[in-house]
Write a protein that holds these residues in place. Structure first.
Motif, PDB file in Angstrom:
ATOM      1  N   TYR B  32      22.606  36.726  72.097  1.00 21.94           N
ATOM      2  CA  TYR B  32      22.384  38.058  71.548  1.00 21.94           C
ATOM      3  C   TYR B  32      21.667  38.888  72.596  1.00 21.94           C
ATOM      4  O   TYR B  32      20.628  38.465  73.128  1.00 21.94           O
ATOM      5  N   TYR B  36      17.011  48.374  74.362  1.00 19.01           N
ATOM      6  CA  TYR B  36      16.075  49.260  73.690  1.00 19.01           C
ATOM      7  C   TYR B  36      15.728  50.425  74.614  1.00 19.01           C
ATOM      8  O   TYR B  36      15.623  50.262  75.830  1.00 19.01           O
ATOM      9  N   GLN B  38      12.869  53.467  75.231  1.00 20.76           N
ATOM     10  CA  GLN B  38      11.517  53.903  74.896  1.00 20.76           C
ATOM     11  C   GLN B  38      11.240  55.236  75.572  1.00 20.76           C
ATOM     12  O   GLN B  38      11.063  55.302  76.789  1.00 20.76           O
ATOM     13  N   PRO B  44       9.675  51.593  71.283  1.00 18.65           N
ATOM     14  CA  PRO B  44      11.044  51.207  71.666  1.00 18.65           C
ATOM     15  C   PRO B  44      11.957  51.212  70.446  1.00 18.65           C
ATOM     16  O   PRO B  44      11.554  50.821  69.350  1.00 18.65           O
ATOM     17  N   LEU B  46      16.167  50.332  69.258  1.00 18.25           N
ATOM     18  CA  LEU B  46      17.455  49.734  69.605  1.00 18.25           C
ATOM     19  C   LEU B  46      18.508  50.822  69.777  1.00 18.25           C
ATOM     20  O   LEU B  46      18.635  51.714  68.936  1.00 18.25           O
ATOM     21  N   PHE B  89      14.982  48.890  78.186  1.00 25.68           N
ATOM     22  CA  PHE B  89      14.705  47.462  78.269  1.00 25.68           C
ATOM     23  C   PHE B  89      15.926  46.675  77.807  1.00 25.68           C
ATOM     24  O   PHE B  89      16.470  46.956  76.731  1.00 25.68           O
ATOM     25  N   ASN B 101      16.021  34.663  66.988  1.00 22.93           N
ATOM     26  CA  ASN B 101      14.946  33.923  67.606  1.00 22.93           C
ATOM     27  C   ASN B 101      14.134  34.905  68.443  1.00 22.93           C
ATOM     28  O   ASN B 101      14.424  36.075  68.479  1.00 22.93           O
ATOM     29  N   LYS B 102      13.157  34.438  69.140  1.00 26.39           N
ATOM     30  CA  LYS B 102      12.305  35.357  69.887  1.00 26.39           C
ATOM     31  C   LYS B 102      13.119  36.079  70.959  1.00 26.39           C
ATOM     32  O   LYS B 102      13.900  35.484  71.680  1.00 26.39           O
ATOM     33  N   LEU B 103      12.901  37.381  71.057  1.00 24.87           N
ATOM     34  CA  LEU B 103      13.535  38.209  72.064  1.00 24.87           C
ATOM     35  C   LEU B 103      12.708  38.181  73.335  1.00 24.87           C
ATOM     36  O   LEU B 103      11.501  38.439  73.284  1.00 24.87           O
ATOM     37  N   ILE B 104      13.351  37.906  74.451  1.00 19.80           N
ATOM     38  CA  ILE B 104      12.689  37.974  75.753  1.00 19.80           C
ATOM     39  C   ILE B 104      13.213  39.217  76.465  1.00 19.80           C
ATOM     40  O   ILE B 104      14.423  39.384  76.640  1.00 19.80           O
ATOM     41  N   PHE B 105      12.289  40.076  76.861  1.00 19.51           N
ATOM     42  CA  PHE B 105      12.661  41.365  77.444  1.00 19.51           C
ATOM     43  C   PHE B 105      12.640  41.332  78.966  1.00 19.51           C
ATOM     44  O   PHE B 105      11.898  40.569  79.589  1.00 19.51           O
ATOM     45  N   GLY B 106      13.462  42.188  79.554  1.00 12.41           N
ATOM     46  CA  GLY B 106      13.373  42.469  80.979  1.00 12.41           C
ATOM     47  C   GLY B 106      12.179  43.372  81.250  1.00 12.41           C
ATOM     48  O   GLY B 106      11.468  43.788  80.337  1.00 12.41           O
ATOM     49  N   THR B 107      11.985  43.700  82.518  1.00 15.89           N
ATOM     50  CA  THR B 107      10.791  44.449  82.923  1.00 15.89           C
ATOM     51  C   THR B 107      10.953  45.955  82.780  1.00 15.89           C
ATOM     52  O   THR B 107      10.008  46.694  82.995  1.00 15.89           O
ATOM     53  N   GLY B 108      12.138  46.415  82.409  1.00 14.98           N
ATOM     54  CA  GLY B 108      12.331  47.835  82.129  1.00 14.98           C
ATOM     55  C   GLY B 108      12.870  48.623  83.316  1.00 14.98           C
ATOM     56  O   GLY B 108      12.614  48.291  84.475  1.00 14.98           O
TER      57      GLY B 108
END
Lengths: 114, 115
Positions: B32, B36, B38, B44, B46, B89, B101-108
Motif C-alpha cells: 500500500y 500525502y 502538507q 498532512p 491524503l 510525502f 499496518n504502520k505507515l513508514i513515510f519518506g523524508t518529504g
C-alpha cells in the motif's frame, strides 16, 4: 468530517519535566498513531495502537511512552523531556479492517524543550 | 523493517510544467503506497494512493505509478498551479483486507510552483 484534535498546539517545557500530549478522534477509528516531524527527516513513527490498552513501538520509541485507556483517546508521554525532543508531534487515526486505510491527522503540537 | 527513500528533497517548477517525485521502498511485502500533501502550517492530507495489484492510478492532474520489481513508485503532477506548492510525502505499508499496518513515510519533497 473526521476530527482529530490535539490538546495543545504549542508547548514550552523545561528539561526533565514530564510532558503529556493528548489526542482525541471522533470517528470510532481503531488505529491511532503518534508521529514526530522534523525538517529533512519527514514523519517518523513513535508509537501506535490498534485497540484500547494495546500499543506497539514504532521506529523511534526511546524516551516516549503512550497510553490508550479509551478508544477515542491516545496520549503520548515524555517521562523526562530533553532538548532533542523539541519537535512537531502529529497524532493520526484510521480504520482497521475497513475503509481505505487513510490516515487522518491532527493539527500538530509544537513542543519546545528548554 | 521498511525504509522509504524520497527524492528530490526540493523541487521548483514553473506554473504549467509537470513535477515528478520518486520514492523507493525496501520491504517487498509492502502493498500500500499513499501520498500525502502538507500545505504550510497545515496537517498532512491524503491526495492519492495505490495498491500493489495496480500499476498506475490517476485522479485529474495527479497520477501515481508503481514498479514492484524495482520497488519504486512515483507521483506525477501535470499542469502545476501555485496551489500545488506544498510538502509531499510518500509512504509505504503492508495492508491486508483494508487494515493498515504502520505507515513508514519518506523524508518529504518541498514543491514550489513559480507563477
Amino acid at each position: 468530517d473526521v476530527k482529530v484534535t490535539q490538546s495543545s498546539r504549542y508547548l514550552v517545557k523545561r528539561t526533565g519535566e514530564k510532558v503529556f500530549l493528548e489526542c482525541v478522534q471522533d470517528m470510532d477509528h481503531e488505529n491511532m498513531f503518534w508521529y514526530r516531524q522534523d525538517p529533512g527527516l519527514g514523519l517518523r513513527l513513535i508509537y501506535f495502537s490498534y485497540d484500547v490498552k494495546m500499543k506497539e513501538k514504532g521506529d523511534i520509541p526511546e524516551g516516549y511512552s503512550v497510553s490508550r485507556e479509551k478508544k477515542e483517546r491516545f496520549s503520548l508521554i515524555l517521562e523526562s523531556a530533553s532538548t532533542n525532543q523539541t519537535s512537531m508531534y502529529l497524532c493520526a487515526s484510521s480504520f482497521r479492517g475497513r475503509g481505505t486505510g487513510e490516515l487522518f491527522f491532527g493539527e500538530g503540537s509544537r513542543l519546545t524543550v528548554l | 523493517g521498511e525504509n522509504v527513500e524520497q527524492h528530490p528533497s526540493t523541487l521548483s517548477v514553473q506554473e504549467g510544467d509537470s513535477a515528478v517525485i520518486k520514492c523507493t521502498y525496501s520491504d517487498s511485502a509492502s502493498n500500500y503506497f499513499p501520498w500525502y500533501k502538507q500545505e504550510l502550517g497545515k496537517r498532512p492530507q491524503l491526495i492519492i494512493d495505490i495498491r500493489s495489484n495496480v500499476g498506475e492510478k490517476k485522479d485529474q492532474r495527479i497520477a501515481v505509478t508503481l514498479n514492484k520489481t524495482a520497488k519504486h513508485f512515483s507521483l506525477h503532477i501535470t499542469e502545476t498551479q501555485p496551489e500545488d506548492s506544498a510538502v509531499y510525502f510518500c509512504a509505504a505499508s503492508w495492508a491486508y483486507g483494508g487494515a493498515t499496518n504502520k505507515l513508514i513515510f519518506g523524508t518529504g519533497t518541498l514543491l514550489a510552483v513559480q507563477p
